[in-house]
Design an enzyme around this catalytic site. Structure first.
Site: not given
Length: 309
Positions: A45, A78, A111, A113-114, A174
């Site tokens: 990421c 993840w 969501r 997320t990292v 993206y």
């Protein structure tokens, strides 16, 4: 990074807002204490990658531990597994990052997320904004003599270029890759390459974007460029040009890569396995391409484990 792409009614990609924004070391926030905080990342990421580079450049490896997620993500989000340069979560024993989110807020429905900065003392997420985390690493954790990635005399210009990079470059790839209409895709790609051309002009005049010293804005560009030819050019259809064909961008990417501690945070295997193996709507076969070869001096650079504690 998105668990599932979001889109507007016009077919444009739209990123979820960060939900946890507590600031360590600031008024009303928790104290900055060595060993208290833990960073959850994916080496694939770009948003998480930036926090990992800042942690390395500021010498915080012994102050803030990390857990590295498996690059291949499914509908559960993840995951933390052993092998391929990542490890089980040694901080809390989480199997999935979603456990951290739900332990912090059982009502959370977004969501997972990292990156995530986790408070090991209070057992909750402090912050999941890469912008905040990088800033906290500098202002609340870096010791005397550490390099300054947010120099005060460049604050206004740095904020302006960072916002521009986010909109047109970092998120621009993206917007192109996850666009669901031709118009949305073409707009995103044109904006992206106009911005890349502007960055190339800057880099013909100086070593880094704002002069001869690396700042955090440079890392924003680097984290996209290092993935560009390998992933975004083909997988996201950002294929007007490659970084390797633009000498100023290629030189800049190499200069950042060769900064002490940066190469060890780059893992091309994770990057390719995540994008090509996770985005099945873009790559239904899940086949991971063999190339392109990395354009750095030492073969295999960047395949080292960034997870040493």
């Amino acid at each position: 990074m998105a668990e599932f792409p979001e889109e507007t009614k016009d077919g444009e990609f739209e990123r979820q807002e960060d939900a946890f924004r507590m600031m360590v070391g600031k008024e009303g926030g928790p104290l900055a204490v060595d060993g208290r905080y833990h960073l959850y990342v994916s080496l694939a990421c770009p948003w998480a990658h930036r926090t990992l580079i800042v942690r390395s450049l500021l010498g915080l490896q012994d102050s803030i531990g990390i857990s590295i997620a498996d690059p291949v993500r499914d509908e559960r989000g993840w995951a933390f597994r052993e092998g391929h340069g990542h490890h089980p979560d040694e901080a809390e024993g989480f199997h999935f990052l979603g456990e951290a989110y739900l332990r912090s807020d059982p009502r959370f429905r977004g969501r997972y997320t990292v990156p995530v900065l986790w408070d090991r003392q209070e057992k909750c997420i402090v912050n999941n904004s890469e912008d905040d985390i990088c800033r906290m690493f500098q202002e609340s954790f870096a010791g005397p003599g550490a390099r300054d990635l947010f120099p005060l005399h460049l604050a206004e210009e740095q904020a302006e270029i960072s916002d521009y990079l986010y909109e047109k470059v970092n998120n621009g790839v993206y917007r192109a890759g996850f666009a669901t209409t031709q118009a949305a895709y073409e707009e995103a790609v044109r904006d992206l390459f106009v911005a890349l051309d502007e960055m190339a002009v800057r880099l013909e005049r100086s070593t880094f974007l704002l002069g001869e010293h690396l700042v955090e804005s440079d890392l924003r560009l680097f984290c996209t460029l290092i993935r560009f030819d390998m992933v975004y050019h083909g997988h996201f259809k950002c294929n007007l040009r490659r970084v390797v064909d633009c000498p100023p961008l290629l030189r800049f990417m190499r200069d950042v890569y060769l900064q002490p501690g940066v190469a060890a945070t780059v893992n091309f295997d994770h990057i390719k396995r995540h994008y090509y193996g996770t985005h099945r709507e873009l790559n239904p076969s899940g086949i991971i391409p063999l190339g392109p070869a990395a354009v750095f001096e030492k073969p295999g650079c960047g395949e080292r484990d960034a997870g040493s504690r």
